[in-house]
Design a protein around this motif. Structure first.
Motif, PDB file in Angstrom:
ATOM      1  N   ASP A  73       0.849  -1.189   0.000  1.00  0.00           N
ATOM      2  CA  ASP A  73       0.000   0.000   0.000  1.00  0.00           C
ATOM      3  C   ASP A  73       0.890   1.246   0.000  1.00  0.00           C
ATOM      4  N   SER A  74       0.254   2.406  -0.057  1.00  0.00           N
ATOM      5  CA  SER A  74       1.007   3.655  -0.209  1.00  0.00           C
ATOM      6  C   SER A  74       1.900   3.943   0.996  1.00  0.00           C
ATOM      7  N   GLU A  75       1.423   3.620   2.189  1.00  0.00           N
ATOM      8  CA  GLU A  75       2.202   3.925   3.386  1.00  0.00           C
ATOM      9  C   GLU A  75       3.476   3.081   3.456  1.00  0.00           C
ATOM     10  N   ALA A  76       3.341   1.776   3.212  1.00  0.00           N
ATOM     11  CA  ALA A  76       4.531   0.910   3.221  1.00  0.00           C
ATOM     12  C   ALA A  76       5.490   1.320   2.120  1.00  0.00           C
ATOM     13  N   PHE A  77       4.965   1.736   0.991  1.00  0.00           N
ATOM     14  CA  PHE A  77       5.816   2.162  -0.121  1.00  0.00           C
ATOM     15  C   PHE A  77       6.598   3.419   0.250  1.00  0.00           C
ATOM     16  N   ARG A  78       5.912   4.379   0.836  1.00  0.00           N
ATOM     17  CA  ARG A  78       6.562   5.644   1.186  1.00  0.00           C
ATOM     18  C   ARG A  78       7.701   5.439   2.173  1.00  0.00           C
ATOM     19  N   ASP A  79       7.499   4.551   3.129  1.00  0.00           N
ATOM     20  CA  ASP A  79       8.514   4.345   4.171  1.00  0.00           C
ATOM     21  C   ASP A  79       9.452   3.183   3.866  1.00  0.00           C
ATOM     22  N   CYS A  80       9.252   2.537   2.696  1.00  0.00           N
ATOM     23  CA  CYS A  80      10.037   1.330   2.374  1.00  0.00           C
ATOM     24  C   CYS A  80       9.958   0.334   3.537  1.00  0.00           C
ATOM     25  N   TYR A  81       8.733   0.178   4.032  1.00  0.00           N
ATOM     26  CA  TYR A  81       8.518  -0.660   5.207  1.00  0.00           C
ATOM     27  C   TYR A  81       8.250  -2.092   4.740  1.00  0.00           C
ATOM     28  N   ARG A  82       9.267  -2.939   4.854  1.00  0.00           N
ATOM     29  CA  ARG A  82       9.173  -4.311   4.320  1.00  0.00           C
ATOM     30  C   ARG A  82       8.192  -5.168   5.107  1.00  0.00           C
ATOM     31  N   GLN A  83       7.923  -4.797   6.356  1.00  0.00           N
ATOM     32  CA  GLN A  83       6.947  -5.546   7.154  1.00  0.00           C
ATOM     33  C   GLN A  83       5.555  -4.910   7.099  1.00  0.00           C
ATOM     34  N   GLY A  84       5.392  -4.007   6.161  1.00  0.00           N
ATOM     35  CA  GLY A  84       4.099  -3.334   6.036  1.00  0.00           C
ATOM     36  C   GLY A  84       3.061  -4.228   5.352  1.00  0.00           C
ATOM     37  N   ASN A  85       2.000  -3.599   4.900  1.00  0.00           N
ATOM     38  CA  ASN A  85       0.874  -4.335   4.298  1.00  0.00           C
ATOM     39  C   ASN A  85       1.254  -4.823   2.908  1.00  0.00           C
ATOM     40  N   THR A  86       1.544  -6.122   2.793  1.00  0.00           N
ATOM     41  CA  THR A  86       1.883  -6.711   1.503  1.00  0.00           C
ATOM     42  C   THR A  86       0.605  -7.192   0.815  1.00  0.00           C
TER      43      THR A  86
END
Length: 206
Positions: A73-86
């Motif tokens: 999602d946009s938030e994980a993409f913005r923060d390069c958060y690998r444990q975000g919403n895949t």
């Protein structure tokens, strides 16, 4: 050199397999990164000036096991958060990702610090090309209006025929005028009779 040939051969096979699938006539297969492919040399500004629409497919070419194609999602993409919403993840090395709905989609490689190094992609997917509307059916000619029907009256009025007049018959005298003339004629006869009687009397007796 052998690796590059193998890569391109696999890309060609993947495109041929994808082309065998039913797709809109205007669908395109877009190789992400062009000749560079999906790796740490991927040009960050690659999507600029390109059009992505429903029915197209993104083709990610990379050495299997060294990178991934992870949709987030946009938030994980913005923060390069690998444990975000895949949302989705592909790891075959030659991934064909269909763009099946309009809107924005975000991808990065979820291994190590690839996203921080710029191996990330966002695309804006436009709606499919509009389909030309079917021609409108030709209108049927309007039916002619029915002629008005005249209904005769239930009891037609009885009209007495006008009296016929014989053109050769003398005009009817007015009753008052006839009586007056008769009186005048009678008086003249009596007067004349008196005159004649007087004359006869004189001739005989005088």
């Amino acid at each position: 050199m052998a690796y590059s040939r193998l890569v391109w051969l696999l890309v060609a096979v993947a495109m041929a397999a994808a082309a065998a699938l039913p797709a809109p006539a205007s669908a395109e297969f877009i190789l992400v990164g062009d000749a560079t492919g999906w790796n740490l040399s991927y040009p960050v500004g690659w999507p600029e000036g390109k059009t992505f629409k429903v029915g197209d497919s993104l083709v990610f070419d990379y050495p299997k096991g060294q990178f991934t194609v992870t949709e987030v999602d946009s938030e994980a993409f913005r923060d390069c958060y690998r444990q975000g919403n895949t949302l989705n993840e592909w790891t075959s090395g030659h991934d064909v990702v269909p763009l099946d709905k309009p809107g924005r989609r975000w991808f990065f490689s979820s291994l190590a610090n690839h996203c921080d190094l710029g191996l990330k992609l966002v695309v804006d997917v436009a709606g499919a090309a509009p389909v030309a509307p079917a021609p409108a059916p030709r209108p049927h000619p309007a039916a002619p209006a029915p002629s008005p029907v005249t209904v005769p009256p239930a009891n037609p009025p009885v009209v007495s025929p006008a009296p016929t007049t014989d053109p050769d018959a003398p005009p009817s005298p007015d009753k008052s005028s006839a009586a007056l003339n008769h009186y005048k004629i009678g008086g003249q006869v009596v007067a004349r009779a008196v005159v004649v009687a007087g004359a006869v009397f004189a001739a005989v007796f005088l």
